[in-house]
Design an enzyme around this catalytic site. Structure first.
Site, short mmCIF file in Angstrom:
data_model
loop_
_atom_site.label_atom_id
_atom_site.label_comp_id
_atom_site.label_asym_id
_atom_site.label_seq_id
_atom_site.Cartn_x
_atom_site.Cartn_y
_atom_site.Cartn_z
CB SER A 1 -0.97 0.00 1.18
OG SER A 1 -0.31 -0.34 2.37
CG HIS B 1 -3.97 -0.69 -2.06
ND1 HIS B 1 -4.50 0.55 -2.28
CD2 HIS B 1 -3.60 -0.72 -0.76
CE1 HIS B 1 -4.45 1.26 -1.16
NE2 HIS B 1 -3.91 0.50 -0.23
CE LYS C 1 -7.57 0.58 0.95
NZ LYS C 1 -6.70 -0.33 1.65
C1 LIG Z 1 -6.80 -0.49 3.18
C2 LIG Z 1 -6.20 -1.79 3.47
C3 LIG Z 1 -6.83 -2.68 4.35
C4 LIG Z 1 -8.04 -2.30 5.14
O1 LIG Z 1 -9.17 -2.23 4.37
P1 LIG Z 1 -10.47 -1.47 4.92
O2 LIG Z 1 -11.57 -2.04 4.13
O3 LIG Z 1 -10.24 0.00 4.69
O4 LIG Z 1 -10.57 -1.78 6.37
C5 LIG Z 1 -6.28 -3.94 4.50
N1 LIG Z 1 -5.15 -4.29 3.85
C6 LIG Z 1 -4.50 -3.44 3.01
C7 LIG Z 1 -3.27 -3.89 2.31
C8 LIG Z 1 -5.01 -2.17 2.81
O5 LIG Z 1 -4.37 -1.33 2.02
#
Ligand SMILES: *Cc1c(COP(=O)(O)O)cnc(C)c1O
Length: 398
Positions: A186, A214, A245
């Site tokens: 990320s 992602h 996302k």
């Molecule tokens: C954003 C993210 C999460 C968390 O996801 P949410 O749905 O926002 O709780 C988990 N793992 C990674 C790699 C992320 O980038």
């Protein structure tokens, strides 16, 4: 009388955070998440959200959410195993399994909770071993802490180091071995070395969890994720995705075998002890999956934009690290400078967040940019010209 002085340590803690530049003061979005958004009263090119496919303000998703409020109400008022499972949740899970090409899928309140749930539920004994990439997401780190397993961390994407750990007597003696990796990392936007990782996993009899937060809606054919990108969908035991996302609502899910989701729906603590998504969320996600399937142009445009923006930054002399995806870091290497860079860009009409220690290692401070399919070439050209201007001011480029 509340004894406030018992919390006086908070003032000291906050002062320390401020000294270290770690005190959070989030900017405020006024209106929807868009490629160009109004933030703190200013219209800016928004390079900070995870709204990859520009679905957060899509009229079809909004209509689906409104219709579900009318047909199913605003909330479930129950956890999933009690009476918090609606037909919309079941339908969403069926569609997620189809999307990922797996037998089954199970949705959770967030990507964070699904990671915690899987690590905690599957690594349930001191004799288990959880092996994790050093740059994995915080939710995996917390999930590992909540599991009973022994934990080993391998250097980022270092398959030699992973092999060393898998060959160790500790690993050989383990009851179960689970390797966990982000699909797309990320902060750096680089991609897990999944083909090599899966070969090692098979050889040392470890099962694998890939967190595609992602990558879902972003990587691979139809946005199916990193295992699909590498042609490994039928070998990865746990594919994690987020609905927060690219899918633009909120939530997380795990896709895999029916046995996996059956087990988790009986034992996973966030599933069992925390209430389920409002029906509007499930309906929004279903509409998003339709749009993703019907409009492959969004995915194409996302990648065209990612390439265009990355090439532009490189041409101007910026260091964009090891990124291979729409997440492009712009390396700065200094906390104060990274913050100044972000603040000056904002004045110029571009929002890119600074990321500093402890989220990234010291010396790796940066701005993180994420383009979406909704950015126009004019948006990206404006952002590039401002990066050039401010980058020169700060002596980052010539
Ligand atoms: C954003 C993210 C999460 C968390 O996801 P949410 O749905 O926002 O709780 C988990 N793992 C990674 C790699 C992320 O980038």
């Amino acid at each position: 009388m509340v004894k406030q002085n018992l919390l006086s340590f908070l003032d000291e803690e906050i002062a320390a955070l401020k000294r270290e530049g770690r005190f959070a003061t989030p900017r405020v979005l006024q209106g929807p998440q868009r490629p160009v958004s109004v933030i703190d009263g200013k219209r800016v090119v928004n390079l900070t959200s995870n709204n990859y496919l520009d679905l957060a303000d899509d009229p079809r998703l909004k209509a689906a959410a409104k219709a579900a409020v009318d047909s199913h109400g605003v909330g479930t008022a129950a956890v999933r195993p009690i009476i918090g499972t609606m037909d919309l949740h079941v339908e969403l899970e069926r569609r997620l399994a189809l999307f990922k090409g797996t037998e089954s899928a199970l949705s959770f309140q967030s990507g964070f909770t699904v990671n915690v749930a899987c690590c905690q539920s599957l690594m349930s004994d001191e004799k288990d071993l959880l092996v994790s990439d050093e740059l994995n997401h915080a939710s995996i780190i917390d999930g590992a802490r909540l599991s009973k397993a022994a934990r080993r961390v391998y250097r980022h994407r270092d398959m030699g180091h992973l092999q060393e750990i898998l060959e160790s007597p500790q690993s050989r003696a383990a009851r179960r071995r689970m390797i966990v990796t982000d699909g797309v990392f990320s902060m750096d936007g680089d991609v897990a070395a999944l083909p090599e990782l899966m070969d090692l996993a098979d050889r040392y009899e470890a099962f694998v969890m890939v967190d595609d937060a992602h990558a879902s809606g972003v990587m691979g054919p139809g946005g199916r994720g990193t295992p699909a990108h590498f042609g490994l969908s039928d070998r990865v035991q746990l594919q994690i995705g987020t609905l927060s996302k690219a899918v633009a609502a909120v939530g997380g899910y795990v896709a895999g075998s029916k046995a996996l989701t059956d087990y988790l729906s009986s034992v996973a603590r966030p599933f069992t002890f925390s209430s389920s998504h409002p029906p509007s969320v499930a309906a929004t996600c279903l509409a998003a999956l339709d749009v993703i399937a019907q409009e492959p142009k969004r995915l194409e445009r996302l990648w065209e934009n990612a390439r265009y923006f990355k090439e532009g930054l490189k041409k101007d002399g910026f260091d964009t690290g090891a990124s291979q995806t729409p997440i492009t870091p712009v390396m700065v290497g200094d906390t104060a400078k990274a913050r100044a860079f972000s603040a000056r860009l904002f004045e110029e009409g571009v929002f890119a967040l600074s990321i500093v220690y402890p989220i990234v290692a010291r010396g790796r401070e940066r701005l993180r940019t994420i383009v979406t399919s909704g950015h126009t070439t004019a948006d990206l050209d404006l952002a590039l010209s401002k990066f050039r201007k401010v980058g020169r001011e700060l002596g980052l480029i010539r």
